[in-house]
Write a protein that holds these residues in place. Sequence first.
Motif, PDB file in Angstrom:
ATOM      1  N   GLN A  13       0.830  -1.205   0.000  1.00  0.00           N
ATOM      2  CA  GLN A  13       0.000   0.000   0.000  1.00  0.00           C
ATOM      3  C   GLN A  13       0.863   1.253   0.000  1.00  0.00           C
ATOM      4  OE1 GLN A  13      -2.701  -0.243   3.325  1.00  0.00           O
ATOM      5  NE2 GLN A  13      -4.103  -1.592   2.217  1.00  0.00           N
ATOM      6  N   PRO A  14       0.321   2.355  -0.511  1.00  0.00           N
ATOM      7  CA  PRO A  14       1.070   3.618  -0.440  1.00  0.00           C
ATOM      8  C   PRO A  14       1.470   3.924   1.002  1.00  0.00           C
ATOM      9  CG  PRO A  14      -0.817   3.850  -1.888  1.00  0.00           C
ATOM     10  CD  PRO A  14      -0.941   2.506  -1.254  1.00  0.00           C
ATOM     11  N   GLY A  15       2.719   4.390   1.151  1.00  0.00           N
ATOM     12  CA  GLY A  15       3.273   4.648   2.474  1.00  0.00           C
ATOM     13  C   GLY A  15       3.969   3.462   3.086  1.00  0.00           C
ATOM     14  N   GLY A  16       3.832   2.307   2.479  1.00  0.00           N
ATOM     15  CA  GLY A  16       4.445   1.099   3.008  1.00  0.00           C
ATOM     16  C   GLY A  16       5.907   0.956   2.625  1.00  0.00           C
ATOM     17  N   SER A  17       6.468  -0.189   3.014  1.00  0.00           N
ATOM     18  CA  SER A  17       7.893  -0.459   2.788  1.00  0.00           C
ATOM     19  C   SER A  17       8.095  -1.843   2.181  1.00  0.00           C
ATOM     20  CB  SER A  17       8.668  -0.387   4.109  1.00  0.00           C
ATOM     21  OG  SER A  17       8.600   0.899   4.677  1.00  0.00           O
ATOM     22  N   LEU A  18       9.160  -1.964   1.452  1.00  0.00           N
ATOM     23  CA  LEU A  18       9.618  -3.250   0.929  1.00  0.00           C
ATOM     24  C   LEU A  18      11.138  -3.253   0.935  1.00  0.00           C
ATOM     25  CD1 LEU A  18       7.466  -4.031  -2.261  1.00  0.00           C
ATOM     26  CD2 LEU A  18       7.435  -5.296  -0.113  1.00  0.00           C
ATOM     27  N   ARG A  19      11.709  -4.454   1.029  1.00  0.00           N
ATOM     28  CA  ARG A  19      13.157  -4.598   0.925  1.00  0.00           C
ATOM     29  C   ARG A  19      13.465  -5.569  -0.193  1.00  0.00           C
ATOM     30  NH1 ARG A  19      17.622  -7.558   4.706  1.00  0.00           N
ATOM     31  NH2 ARG A  19      19.320  -6.041   4.495  1.00  0.00           N
ATOM     32  N   LEU A  20      14.172  -5.093  -1.195  1.00  0.00           N
ATOM     33  CA  LEU A  20      14.602  -5.942  -2.305  1.00  0.00           C
ATOM     34  C   LEU A  20      16.008  -6.466  -2.033  1.00  0.00           C
ATOM     35  CD1 LEU A  20      13.464  -3.822  -5.389  1.00  0.00           C
ATOM     36  CD2 LEU A  20      12.133  -5.441  -4.020  1.00  0.00           C
ATOM     37  N   SER A  21      16.244  -7.687  -2.483  1.00  0.00           N
ATOM     38  CA  SER A  21      17.573  -8.292  -2.373  1.00  0.00           C
ATOM     39  C   SER A  21      17.985  -8.807  -3.740  1.00  0.00           C
ATOM     40  CB  SER A  21      17.570  -9.453  -1.378  1.00  0.00           C
ATOM     41  OG  SER A  21      17.193  -9.031  -0.089  1.00  0.00           O
ATOM     42  N   CYS A  22      19.280  -8.831  -3.973  1.00  0.00           N
ATOM     43  CA  CYS A  22      19.813  -9.372  -5.222  1.00  0.00           C
ATOM     44  C   CYS A  22      21.117 -10.093  -4.901  1.00  0.00           C
ATOM     45  CB  CYS A  22      20.051  -8.268  -6.230  1.00  0.00           C
ATOM     46  SG  CYS A  22      20.924  -8.782  -7.719  1.00  0.00           S
ATOM     47  N   VAL A  23      21.159 -11.378  -5.233  1.00  0.00           N
ATOM     48  CA  VAL A  23      22.337 -12.198  -4.970  1.00  0.00           C
ATOM     49  C   VAL A  23      23.032 -12.532  -6.277  1.00  0.00           C
ATOM     50  CG1 VAL A  23      23.196 -14.336  -3.978  1.00  0.00           C
ATOM     51  CG2 VAL A  23      21.220 -13.186  -2.960  1.00  0.00           C
ATOM     52  N   ALA A  24      24.332 -12.309  -6.297  1.00  0.00           N
ATOM     53  CA  ALA A  24      25.150 -12.692  -7.450  1.00  0.00           C
ATOM     54  C   ALA A  24      25.781 -14.047  -7.173  1.00  0.00           C
ATOM     55  CB  ALA A  24      26.229 -11.653  -7.703  1.00  0.00           C
ATOM     56  N   SER A  25      25.760 -14.927  -8.178  1.00  0.00           N
ATOM     57  CA  SER A  25      26.335 -16.251  -8.001  1.00  0.00           C
ATOM     58  C   SER A  25      27.076 -16.670  -9.258  1.00  0.00           C
ATOM     59  CB  SER A  25      25.249 -17.268  -7.663  1.00  0.00           C
ATOM     60  OG  SER A  25      24.340 -17.390  -8.735  1.00  0.00           O
ATOM     61  N   GLY A  26      27.936 -17.672  -9.115  1.00  0.00           N
ATOM     62  CA  GLY A  26      28.697 -18.166 -10.255  1.00  0.00           C
ATOM     63  C   GLY A  26      30.182 -17.908 -10.079  1.00  0.00           C
ATOM     64  N   SER A  27      30.895 -18.001 -11.171  1.00  0.00           N
ATOM     65  CA  SER A  27      32.363 -17.876 -11.155  1.00  0.00           C
ATOM     66  C   SER A  27      32.771 -16.403 -11.196  1.00  0.00           C
ATOM     67  CB  SER A  27      32.958 -18.634 -12.335  1.00  0.00           C
ATOM     68  OG  SER A  27      32.591 -20.005 -12.283  1.00  0.00           O
ATOM     69  N   ILE A  28      32.713 -15.785 -10.027  1.00  0.00           N
ATOM     70  CA  ILE A  28      32.974 -14.350  -9.904  1.00  0.00           C
ATOM     71  C   ILE A  28      34.298 -14.113  -9.211  1.00  0.00           C
ATOM     72  CG2 ILE A  28      32.159 -12.185  -8.889  1.00  0.00           C
ATOM     73  CD1 ILE A  28      29.304 -13.390  -9.024  1.00  0.00           C
ATOM     74  N   PHE A  29      35.142 -13.289  -9.824  1.00  0.00           N
ATOM     75  CA  PHE A  29      36.401 -12.911  -9.196  1.00  0.00           C
ATOM     76  C   PHE A  29      36.207 -11.719  -8.278  1.00  0.00           C
ATOM     77  CE2 PHE A  29      40.793 -12.470  -8.435  1.00  0.00           C
ATOM     78  CZ  PHE A  29      41.146 -11.146  -8.595  1.00  0.00           C
ATOM     79  N   SER A  30      35.564 -10.689  -8.796  1.00  0.00           N
ATOM     80  CA  SER A  30      35.316  -9.508  -7.975  1.00  0.00           C
ATOM     81  C   SER A  30      34.128  -8.729  -8.531  1.00  0.00           C
ATOM     82  CB  SER A  30      36.541  -8.595  -7.911  1.00  0.00           C
ATOM     83  OG  SER A  30      36.812  -8.041  -9.180  1.00  0.00           O
ATOM     84  N   ILE A  31      33.461  -8.010  -7.618  1.00  0.00           N
ATOM     85  CA  ILE A  31      32.314  -7.190  -8.007  1.00  0.00           C
ATOM     86  C   ILE A  31      32.643  -5.728  -7.768  1.00  0.00           C
ATOM     87  CG2 ILE A  31      29.865  -6.728  -7.663  1.00  0.00           C
ATOM     88  CD1 ILE A  31      29.531  -9.570  -6.641  1.00  0.00           C
ATOM     89  N   ASN A  32      32.458  -4.938  -8.769  1.00  0.00           N
ATOM     90  CA  ASN A  32      32.681  -3.498  -8.635  1.00  0.00           C
ATOM     91  C   ASN A  32      31.380  -2.842  -8.177  1.00  0.00           C
ATOM     92  OD1 ASN A  32      35.392  -3.852  -9.533  1.00  0.00           O
ATOM     93  ND2 ASN A  32      34.630  -3.890 -11.641  1.00  0.00           N
ATOM     94  N   ALA A  33      30.839  -1.958  -8.982  1.00  0.00           N
ATOM     95  CA  ALA A  33      29.596  -1.291  -8.595  1.00  0.00           C
ATOM     96  C   ALA A  33      28.397  -2.217  -8.757  1.00  0.00           C
ATOM     97  CB  ALA A  33      29.394  -0.037  -9.443  1.00  0.00           C
ATOM     98  N   MET A  34      27.403  -2.002  -7.926  1.00  0.00           N
ATOM     99  CA  MET A  34      26.115  -2.688  -8.028  1.00  0.00           C
ATOM    100  C   MET A  34      25.022  -1.634  -7.986  1.00  0.00           C
ATOM    101  SD  MET A  34      26.757  -5.950  -5.503  1.00  0.00           S
ATOM    102  CE  MET A  34      25.619  -7.057  -6.357  1.00  0.00           C
ATOM    103  N   GLY A  35      23.875  -1.989  -8.508  1.00  0.00           N
ATOM    104  CA  GLY A  35      22.822  -0.985  -8.513  1.00  0.00           C
ATOM    105  C   GLY A  35      21.457  -1.554  -8.779  1.00  0.00           C
ATOM    106  N   TRP A  36      20.484  -0.682  -8.637  1.00  0.00           N
ATOM    107  CA  TRP A  36      19.092  -1.007  -8.925  1.00  0.00           C
ATOM    108  C   TRP A  36      18.559  -0.022  -9.963  1.00  0.00           C
ATOM    109  CZ3 TRP A  36      16.652  -5.253  -7.093  1.00  0.00           C
ATOM    110  CH2 TRP A  36      17.224  -5.912  -6.002  1.00  0.00           C
ATOM    111  N   HIS A  37      17.886  -0.567 -10.954  1.00  0.00           N
ATOM    112  CA  HIS A  37      17.193   0.220 -11.954  1.00  0.00           C
ATOM    113  C   HIS A  37      15.728  -0.187 -11.911  1.00  0.00           C
ATOM    114  CE1 HIS A  37      21.330   0.549 -13.253  1.00  0.00           C
ATOM    115  NE2 HIS A  37      21.006   1.467 -14.138  1.00  0.00           N
TER     116      HIS A  37
END
Length: 121
Positions: A13-37
């Motif tokens: 509802q308007p005025g409410g809250s939510l928390r989004l999560s995003c997990v990266a997986s796989g053969s990752i050496f390093s993560i630079n910037a992350m973001g939400w669009h």
Amino acid sequence: QIQLVESGGGLVQPGGSLRLSCVASGSIFSINAMGWHRRAPGKERELVAGITSGGSTNYADSVKGRFTISRDNAKKTVYLQMNSLKPEDTAVYYCNANLIALGSLYDLDYWGKGTLVTVSS
């Protein structure tokens, strides 16, 4: 195979809250910037918030003071805490990460498939 998987979307509802999560997986050496669009119905995709590997953040003017981006580097996870939600925040929210895969010399942008956030009474 490198994947970004979002979770936490839903109806609120308007005025409410939510928390989004995003997990990266796989053969990752390093993560630079992350973001939400996000992409609202009938509109182009826009940057909501970004965070560097060092924790510096930036936000779209429309969400400043209401949304907070954070990350847990050990868990390869980025979060978006959304408070005081408005109907105009309704959109599909996409996570992205600029990262270097194991064995690669270059960084690339990866995207999740998106999670729908609907703000409605």
